[in-house]
Design an enzyme around this catalytic site. Structure first.
Site, PDB file in Angstrom:
ATOM      1  N   TYR A  28      -5.005 -10.430 -20.910  1.00  0.00           N
ATOM      2  CA  TYR A  28      -4.067 -11.393 -20.297  1.00  0.00           C
ATOM      3  C   TYR A  28      -4.693 -12.788 -20.219  1.00  0.00           C
ATOM      4  CZ  TYR A  28      -0.146  -8.387 -18.910  1.00  0.00           C
ATOM      5  OH  TYR A  28       0.958  -7.581 -18.916  1.00  0.00           O
ATOM      6  N   ASP A  41       4.252   1.925  -4.037  1.00  0.00           N
ATOM      7  CA  ASP A  41       3.270   2.322  -5.060  1.00  0.00           C
ATOM      8  C   ASP A  41       3.269   1.272  -6.162  1.00  0.00           C
ATOM      9  OD1 ASP A  41       1.975   3.480  -7.266  1.00  0.00           O
ATOM     10  OD2 ASP A  41       2.601   5.511  -6.667  1.00  0.00           O
ATOM     11  N   THR A  49     -20.151  -0.707  -0.853  1.00  0.00           N
ATOM     12  CA  THR A  49     -19.845  -1.522   0.330  1.00  0.00           C
ATOM     13  C   THR A  49     -19.613  -0.580   1.507  1.00  0.00           C
ATOM     14  OG1 THR A  49     -18.840  -3.170  -1.110  1.00  0.00           O
ATOM     15  CG2 THR A  49     -18.234  -3.267   1.209  1.00  0.00           C
ATOM     16  N   GLY A  66      -5.431   5.024   2.130  1.00  0.00           N
ATOM     17  CA  GLY A  66      -5.528   4.058   3.232  1.00  0.00           C
ATOM     18  C   GLY A  66      -4.800   4.562   4.465  1.00  0.00           C
ATOM     19  N   ARG A 112     -18.357   9.372   1.004  1.00  0.00           N
ATOM     20  CA  ARG A 112     -19.377   8.402   0.592  1.00  0.00           C
ATOM     21  C   ARG A 112     -20.591   8.546   1.509  1.00  0.00           C
ATOM     22  NH1 ARG A 112     -15.542   3.255  -1.074  1.00  0.00           N
ATOM     23  NH2 ARG A 112     -14.082   4.052   0.451  1.00  0.00           N
ATOM     24  N   TYR A 168     -12.104   7.463 -12.743  1.00  0.00           N
ATOM     25  CA  TYR A 168     -12.344   6.207 -12.016  1.00  0.00           C
ATOM     26  C   TYR A 168     -12.988   5.169 -12.938  1.00  0.00           C
ATOM     27  CZ  TYR A 168     -13.911   3.200  -8.128  1.00  0.00           C
ATOM     28  OH  TYR A 168     -14.141   2.150  -7.262  1.00  0.00           O
ATOM     29  N   LEU A 226      -6.686  -4.488  -4.993  1.00  0.00           N
ATOM     30  CA  LEU A 226      -7.702  -3.564  -4.477  1.00  0.00           C
ATOM     31  C   LEU A 226      -7.191  -2.130  -4.445  1.00  0.00           C
ATOM     32  CD1 LEU A 226      -8.673  -6.417  -3.326  1.00  0.00           C
ATOM     33  CD2 LEU A 226      -9.850  -5.086  -1.610  1.00  0.00           C
ATOM     34  N   ASP A 230       0.853  -1.196   0.000  1.00  0.00           N
ATOM     35  CA  ASP A 230       0.000   0.000   0.000  1.00  0.00           C
ATOM     36  C   ASP A 230       0.884   1.240   0.000  1.00  0.00           C
ATOM     37  OD1 ASP A 230      -2.120   1.994   0.742  1.00  0.00           O
ATOM     38  OD2 ASP A 230      -3.286   0.162   1.055  1.00  0.00           O
ATOM     39  N   SER A 243      -6.667   1.404  -5.285  1.00  0.00           N
ATOM     40  CA  SER A 243      -7.220   2.515  -6.068  1.00  0.00           C
ATOM     41  C   SER A 243      -7.960   3.458  -5.133  1.00  0.00           C
ATOM     42  CB  SER A 243      -8.230   2.008  -7.110  1.00  0.00           C
ATOM     43  OG  SER A 243      -8.862   3.101  -7.754  1.00  0.00           O
TER      44      SER A 243
HETATM   45  N1  LIG Z   1     -15.894   0.491  -1.104  1.00  0.00           N
HETATM   46  C1  LIG Z   1     -16.704   0.362  -2.134  1.00  0.00           C
HETATM   47  O1  LIG Z   1     -17.923   0.587  -2.009  1.00  0.00           O
HETATM   48  C2  LIG Z   1     -16.177  -0.088  -3.460  1.00  0.00           C
HETATM   49  C3  LIG Z   1     -17.095  -0.226  -4.518  1.00  0.00           C
HETATM   50  C4  LIG Z   1     -16.608  -0.629  -5.758  1.00  0.00           C
HETATM   51  C5  LIG Z   1     -15.268  -0.929  -5.936  1.00  0.00           C
HETATM   52  N2  LIG Z   1     -14.400  -0.790  -4.898  1.00  0.00           N
HETATM   53  C6  LIG Z   1     -12.980  -1.083  -5.155  1.00  0.00           C
HETATM   54  O2  LIG Z   1     -12.433  -1.827  -4.078  1.00  0.00           O
HETATM   55  C7  LIG Z   1     -11.081  -1.409  -3.851  1.00  0.00           C
HETATM   56  C8  LIG Z   1     -10.920  -1.000  -2.385  1.00  0.00           C
HETATM   57  O3  LIG Z   1     -11.784   0.093  -2.109  1.00  0.00           O
HETATM   58  P1  LIG Z   1     -11.878   0.747  -0.655  1.00  0.00           P
HETATM   59  O4  LIG Z   1     -13.256   1.229  -0.485  1.00  0.00           O
HETATM   60  O5  LIG Z   1     -11.297  -0.196   0.339  1.00  0.00           O
HETATM   61  O6  LIG Z   1     -10.953   2.027  -0.858  1.00  0.00           O
HETATM   62  P2  LIG Z   1      -9.732   2.554   0.047  1.00  0.00           P
HETATM   63  O7  LIG Z   1      -9.351   3.876  -0.507  1.00  0.00           O
HETATM   64  O8  LIG Z   1     -10.075   2.471   1.482  1.00  0.00           O
HETATM   65  O9  LIG Z   1      -8.607   1.474  -0.261  1.00  0.00           O
HETATM   66  C9  LIG Z   1      -7.776   1.532  -1.391  1.00  0.00           C
HETATM   67  C10 LIG Z   1      -6.353   1.304  -0.932  1.00  0.00           C
HETATM   68  O10 LIG Z   1      -5.489   1.303  -2.084  1.00  0.00           O
HETATM   69  C11 LIG Z   1      -4.319   2.042  -1.753  1.00  0.00           C
HETATM   70  N3  LIG Z   1      -3.705   2.516  -3.007  1.00  0.00           N
HETATM   71  C12 LIG Z   1      -4.228   3.380  -3.902  1.00  0.00           C
HETATM   72  N4  LIG Z   1      -3.368   3.574  -4.923  1.00  0.00           N
HETATM   73  C13 LIG Z   1      -2.284   2.800  -4.664  1.00  0.00           C
HETATM   74  C14 LIG Z   1      -1.054   2.571  -5.341  1.00  0.00           C
HETATM   75  N5  LIG Z   1      -0.750   3.208  -6.486  1.00  0.00           N
HETATM   76  N6  LIG Z   1      -0.164   1.704  -4.804  1.00  0.00           N
HETATM   77  C15 LIG Z   1      -0.464   1.062  -3.631  1.00  0.00           C
HETATM   78  N7  LIG Z   1      -1.589   1.253  -2.936  1.00  0.00           N
HETATM   79  C16 LIG Z   1      -2.502   2.112  -3.450  1.00  0.00           C
HETATM   80  C17 LIG Z   1      -4.826   3.171  -0.854  1.00  0.00           C
HETATM   81  O11 LIG Z   1      -3.823   3.782  -0.092  1.00  0.00           O
HETATM   82  C18 LIG Z   1      -5.849   2.422  -0.009  1.00  0.00           C
HETATM   83  O12 LIG Z   1      -5.266   1.854   1.133  1.00  0.00           O
HETATM   84  C19 LIG Z   1     -10.792  -0.282  -4.827  1.00  0.00           C
HETATM   85  O13 LIG Z   1     -10.110  -0.795  -5.943  1.00  0.00           O
HETATM   86  C20 LIG Z   1     -12.161   0.194  -5.238  1.00  0.00           C
HETATM   87  O14 LIG Z   1     -12.156   0.735  -6.538  1.00  0.00           O
HETATM   88  C21 LIG Z   1     -14.817  -0.358  -3.675  1.00  0.00           C
END
Ligand SMILES: NC(=O)c1ccc[n+]([C@@H]2O[C@H](COP(=O)([O-])OP(=O)(O)OC[C@H]3O[C@@H](n4cnc5c(N)ncnc54)[C@H](O)[C@@H]3O)[C@@H](O)[C@H]2O)c1
Length: 317
Positions: A166, A57, A182, A37, A193, A152, A80, A32, A82
């Site tokens: 792939y 990263d 979620t 996060g 959110r 996004y 995950l 991460d 993003s």
């Molecule tokens: N929470 C939701 O409702 C929801 C809905 C649809 C999709 N998602 C997907 O699920 C995943 C997790 O979402 P979340 O709600 O836990 O978000 P979040 O922001 O809490 O978690 C994402 C994590 O990714 C890390 N991150 C981002 N870019 C990075 C990089 N370049 N290198 C390393 N780490 C990186 C962030 O620091 C963070 O800890 C995401 O990909 C999101 O698109 C979430």
């Protein structure tokens, strides 16, 4: 014992996934860069010998060497990583586009190297402002390619496209989870959110701000249900996208009223301008997940909300 790499493991969903993998007796390599996060989400795991945390990263191509030098095998990879809330991805549009493209490619290459399974966290946002309801996996979506949310939506659509390439070209054992809204503990209070927004406004006795007239709908899935779905999808033979979410659809206005009813609060519900490209309706069709993964959500709205409210109460204390 499996070794499982979780990119974005210090985020909201990622940290719950790390907990579940550790609880299953396996090892986690959590990557991460903490852009959205927090180490607070994984602090309880840092001393566990089956948990490695690497601040990195995933868009940096050196990730391939870093992981290959350190680990002889990786059995599974969950991507995950993003920014995921509208506030975050509008603040970090370039980072959002690069993590879904360069970052995803780096992890797909890592999976090829190790011959590991890989699961990509996609989103209901690939359907954009959907013209079909509820959304089935076959629906191609209605996305504005240059709109405010496109960083996004298009990043995730690219991630799906490169994953499909792939799978076709290399026979990679890759999975695509289309995650719908979620919620649960470890969401950030200020991530913009609707669930943390309304709960923190109610706990602080502030006005609850509903965008537009509140008739737009959302379907909320509790995080432990979602994590179970991700683990089942990873173990499955499916290589095509699967919706994971709770079909319990409610309007944003009804949700605001529910929150007011669940808390002793003096908050009033007010309406404000609807953000641009805000989707009108959101409800997953989860027939595919039910049929192929025997998965469906088990935590009801009231139970999930109580658990989430308890978490936010502690954070605000
Ligand atoms: N929470 C939701 O409702 C929801 C809905 C649809 C999709 N998602 C997907 O699920 C995943 C997790 O979402 P979340 O709600 O836990 O978000 P979040 O922001 O809490 O978690 C994402 C994590 O990714 C890390 N991150 C981002 N870019 C990075 C990089 N370049 N290198 C390393 N780490 C990186 C962030 O620091 C963070 O800890 C995401 O990909 C999101 O698109 C979430």
């Amino acid at each position: 014992m499996k070794r499982v790499l979780v990119a974005g493991g210090a985020g909201f969903i990622g940290s719950h996934l790390c907990d579940a993998i550790i609880n299953n007796g396996d090892q986690v390599v959590c990557l991460d860069n903490l852009i959205t996060g927090s180490k607070d989400n994984i602090v309880h795991l840092l001393d566990n010998p089956r948990f490695d945390y690497i601040e990195f990263d995933i868009t940096n191509v050196n990730i391939l060497k870093l992981i290959k030098d350190k680990y002889d095998k990786i059995d599974e990879i969950y991507d995950l990583a993003s920014p995921a809330s509208p506030v975050d991805y509008i603040l970090y549009p370039i980072e959002t586009l690069t993590v879904g493209s360069f970052g995803a490619k780096n992890l797909l290459d890592l999976a090829l190297h190790y011959g590991s399974r890989i699961l990509m966290a996609s989103t209901s946002e690939v359907y954009g402002d959907p013209l079909e309801h509820p959304q089935q996996e076959e629906y191609w979506g209605n996305v504005n390619p240059i709109g405010i949310r496109s960083c996004y939506d298009e990043s995730k659509r690219f991630m799906e496209a490169i994953t499909a390439a792939y799978i076709r070209k290399y026979g990679l054992n890759a999975k695509i989870a289309r995650i719908f809204n979620t919620y649960g503990p470890r969401m950030r209070l200020n991530d913009g959110r609707v669930v943390p927004n309304f709960i923190s406004q109610a706990l602080n006795n502030q006005d609850i701000t509903v965008y537009g007239d509140g008739s737009q709908t959302r379907s909320f899935c509790y995080v432990s249900d979602l994590v179970n779905g991700l683990i089942l999808l990873m173990a499955s033979g499916l290589n095509t996208p699967v919706n994971l979410g709770n079909p319990d659809e409610r309007s944003v206005m009804d949700f605001a009223k529910d929150v007011v009813g669940m808390l002793p609060t003096k908050s009033k519900i007010i309406t404000t301008a609807l953000p641009k490209d805000d989707p009108q309706r959101r409800k997953p069709d989860i027939t595919k997940a039910k049929k192929h993964l025997s998965w469906s959500p088990t935590i009801g709205f009231k139970e999930g909300m109580q658990l989430t409210i308890e978490y936010f109460k502690k954070r605000l204390r």
